[in-house]
Design an enzyme around this catalytic site. Sequence first.
Site, short mmCIF file in Angstrom:
data_model
loop_
_atom_site.label_atom_id
_atom_site.label_comp_id
_atom_site.label_asym_id
_atom_site.label_seq_id
_atom_site.Cartn_x
_atom_site.Cartn_y
_atom_site.Cartn_z
CB THR B 293 -19.26 29.83 9.65
OG1 THR B 293 -19.68 30.63 10.75
CG2 THR B 293 -17.75 29.76 9.61
CE1 TYR B 434 -15.24 31.87 10.61
CE2 TYR B 434 -14.50 33.84 11.71
CZ TYR B 434 -14.97 33.22 10.59
OH TYR B 434 -15.16 33.93 9.44
CD GLU B 435 -20.54 30.48 14.96
OE1 GLU B 435 -21.22 29.76 15.69
OE2 GLU B 435 -20.30 31.66 15.23
N GLY B 436 -17.01 26.66 15.83
CA GLY B 436 -16.86 25.19 15.96
C GLY B 436 -15.95 24.65 14.88
CD GLN B 441 -19.53 22.70 13.01
OE1 GLN B 441 -20.68 22.27 12.90
NE2 GLN B 441 -19.25 23.82 13.65
#
Lengths: 590, 590
Positions: B293, B434-436, B441
């Site tokens: 990502t 997305y993906e955190g 993060q």
Amino acid sequence: MPEYKAPLQDMQFLLFDVYDAENHYARIGAEDASRDMLEAIMAESARFCEQVLAPLNQSGDQEGCTLTEDGVTTPAGFREAYQQYVENGWPSLSSPAEFGGQGLPESVGHIVSEMAGTANWAWSMYPGLSHGARNTVAIHGTDEQKEIYLTRLSTGEWTGTMCLTEAHCGSDLGLLKTRAEPTDDGSYRISGSKIFISSGDHDMAENIIHIVLARLPGAPAGTKGISLFIVPKILPDGTRNAVKCGALEHKMGIHGNATCVMNFDEATGFLIGPENKGLNCMFTFMNFARIGTAMQGVASAELSYQGALAYAKDRLAMRSLAGPKNPDGPADPIIVHPDVRRMLLTQKAFAEGGRAMLYHLSQQVDLVHSAQDEEERQAADDLLSFLTPIAKAFLTEAGLEASNHGVQVFGGHGYIQEWGMEQIVRDARISTLYEGTTGIQALDLLGRKVLMTQGQLLKNFTKIVHRFCKANDGARGIKPLIKTLNAYNKDWGDITTKIGMKAMMNKEEVGGAAYDYLMYSGYVSLAYYWARMALAAQEQLAGAEDKTFYQAKLDTARFYFERILPRAEAHKAAMLSGLDNLMAMDEGAF
Amino acid sequence: MPEYKAPLQDMQFLLFDVYDAENHYARIGAEDASRDMLEAIMAESARFCEQVLAPLNQSGDQEGCTLTEDGVTTPAGFREAYQQYVENGWPSLSSPAEFGGQGLPESVGHIVSEMAGTANWAWSMYPGLSHGARNTVAIHGTDEQKEIYLTRLSTGEWTGTMCLTEAHCGSDLGLLKTRAEPTDDGSYRISGSKIFISSGDHDMAENIIHIVLARLPGAPAGTKGISLFIVPKILPDGTRNAVKCGALEHKMGIHGNATCVMNFDEATGFLIGPENKGLNCMFTFMNFARIGTAMQGVASAELSYQGALAYAKDRLAMRSLAGPKNPDGPADPIIVHPDVRRMLLTQKAFAEGGRAMLYHLSQQVDLVHSAQDEEERQAADDLLSFLTPIAKAFLTEAGLEASNHGVQVFGGHGYIQEWGMEQIVRDARISTLYEGTTGIQALDLLGRKVLMTQGQLLKNFTKIVHRFCKANDGARGIKPLIKTLNAYNKDWGDITTKIGMKAMMNKEEVGGAAYDYLMYSGYVSLAYYWARMALAAQEQLAGAEDKTFYQAKLDTARFYFERILPRAEAHKAAMLSGLDNLMAMDEGAF
């Protein structure tokens, strides 16, 4: 789509606690604008914007405009909302009484425009764009032109546009090619093609008055050979003029507004203002148009904040690191998380700080029209000249940032159209581009407004800030703000001197420093408005029954000073780093 | 739409001049990855991405995906491009030879993925999402599961998805509700609804392997009761499984990728990995997915840069303040203006700096798989753990900023769909979500990676930076960069100590500082990668016949250090300002 609630308490706080509106209106002879009257207008405007305009915001985006042989059709409901708007007399609020208006000051119209723009920006551009045409006719029109066009532009019966941009020129209008050929009857035949004409055609009003920039035969090249023409869609004799929407642009956002390619095919036009002085004529009210665009920054921040706030109170995810706040639920509402609050407070700081700035500017617009003496008028005009590019560029950049925070607070859901948060970003994205890009505003600020006046316009403003700091440096509860503001304010002058010195050696330094100079100026200006609000809130706090609103002002001011204002330092470092790091690279090496 | 040209020279510079790829591959026993082989792969990949994928980027956005009774149809050309991609062997490049792969290191696949993702991000997500499923099976699958699924996932014959999110939970997976009931034959019946499933259904491959997070009966509440299941669209016996796309999301961008609501209606699933350890199993390769990502940040910056650069060289507006550069034309190309260069250089600095960071990380991924000894493996794993949240959050934020600069360079034209610049912003907008999200993060970085290791992971990295500075503090031409980098690097440690102290008194301070800590870390990390590139460029400069590329590296490094890196100071001030300015306000006062 986030539900819109007009922030009436904040607006009233600004008018009456911060800017002493009653005194202001009394001084400019606008006794009609009493507190009762203002509150009634605001309540009625809020009702219309919340109940009529806001519900059309998302549907307008999804449906968009369509072009047929008969012209442009606006999204369902837009036309009816506009008719209601006209019937209720909103367009004429700030128009002069002699041309059918209600004669209230511009700043009153500004309050209503912000509400309409926040509820539905794309819709609000139809009446919004009329301002430019109306002002052009009011200031530069002959009596006959005023009689024909001004009344019906004032009532909103007709709308107007400004036709400037051509495919090959936007910022650089000197390159424009549209031609105007004189005819025997004193009118002109206008031929050419204009692009990006907002509200260029639509089905909401029976006539559209285009103000068109064009060149007379033999006119000087560049910006000194541009004249202004009135080109009505329907001519005074009732015939259809040869001006037509040739295509609609497909845009990232503001789908509800028709962005038209307008083709003029020997259309009949009427010169307005002196020959070849068209750009000068336009600059006389450019500030007003730019404040109108700055408003989009406030509108985006406000609407996105309202949406994000509701979601942050509702959405449950994870526990507060300080222990569960919603122990009976499966998780805590995300507003307990500091990082969510950081985003909400940033939105709030930009929305309310920007509003404070624009209310101040709109009072200056009033003074330019109606000051008691020339000195006061000139001071207001100077302040307006200086602050307008800051407001336009900085507040739209801030609005775009705030809209993106709104999406971010929603997480993945922010990316989904049904929530309406991504629309706010798409709609806001235009605001740093049109009415002069951020880069153009920055050059205007640093080049024209600051350096060309030998820093005078800046000094006028930093003096106001300095006096404010000095008068309030012992004020309870806001001492740290005043101290910080004073330091930045002083530094602003020092930085300007440094850049001025560099610019004397090399004119291009202006271009290299302008953007960061503008952003620095924006952060410091907003600090001034936040300090003013904090002072007023502190004053109200003791006597207030419900202290919530005033305490929130103080908390948001502190947040702004501690977490946002330090960005100014980064802009300072960047602008003082010199031109060479931008220009050293060969064009071919990029 | 901007034409995409793979930046082969920059990629080769990183591989061979900065990261000594030949030595790297030799050390991990990947002798196949010779310079000749790598250059051949890159040239062939560039051809495919430029000629096959890039032309489908804009049409894919405009057409989007459609859902019928038979499932999802992807935009015209997507299916054929995927078939060609599989036939050419691209999916299997970095897959293990025993499962039909070509056995090249992950970092080689990374190069190809960046090109594909830049040419057409929405398309690249179909093969991209297979990685997670493939890795899950490779690491946690039984031999039988590997035999059934891994080979066909490796060749790309089948694709895969990760089914995590549910309507009420994204970041907080502990709340998920999808159930898995055991059956007599050892399989499970999976029931529930998942949302935001990228590539959840499509017409590009004959089977789709879903990796689904679900709860077994009686599983502990929260994250400790989640298990992983393989749920194929087509079961091994050839029957259609009871998993179906129930709806497609309408999104701001990545329209060419199908974002699905996936309904599991007693679908047959197979447990993979131990019961209730599903989240742990997933974390084993979460770093890899997040680097994937992060790559979107680089891809957005690169594509938007290429588009803006071409326009800036072509578009004429106004004259250079240093005098006309194009005296025979009506105006100068806008690349002569310092502010346009500022935007282009910011895009370039993010694109190339981000690429340098990710190439380094992808070498660490190689080492985690194939280091010569455990110490080296552990060091790579630690570095990866530390840098991944920085890369994911910072590079996607940078990518979004860069894409917005691309629109801005185009002025009003940037807002018009036909130019393709606004699509890059819309596509990039998902990357910080997305993906955190960036906030997630940031907590991962400051909470788990830095403070929970008593700063050890940070120290490992700052030591690398420190050693680099020390070894090169006399290096010709880059001394100021080294000095600045060293100072920020030292400050990074000091700031961390201060925040660590505060966090000991109050855990919530972590949440209040995390975002700014992450952004600070991002700017300083990128400074390290720019310094490494500058050093390598300086070394190449003397011997190079064409010095243009290397000189541009040095110029861009300088730009980054002087104009971008100072932003770190603003983040420092914000994060050290303490928690109180975020938490003081009552929830009801917002």
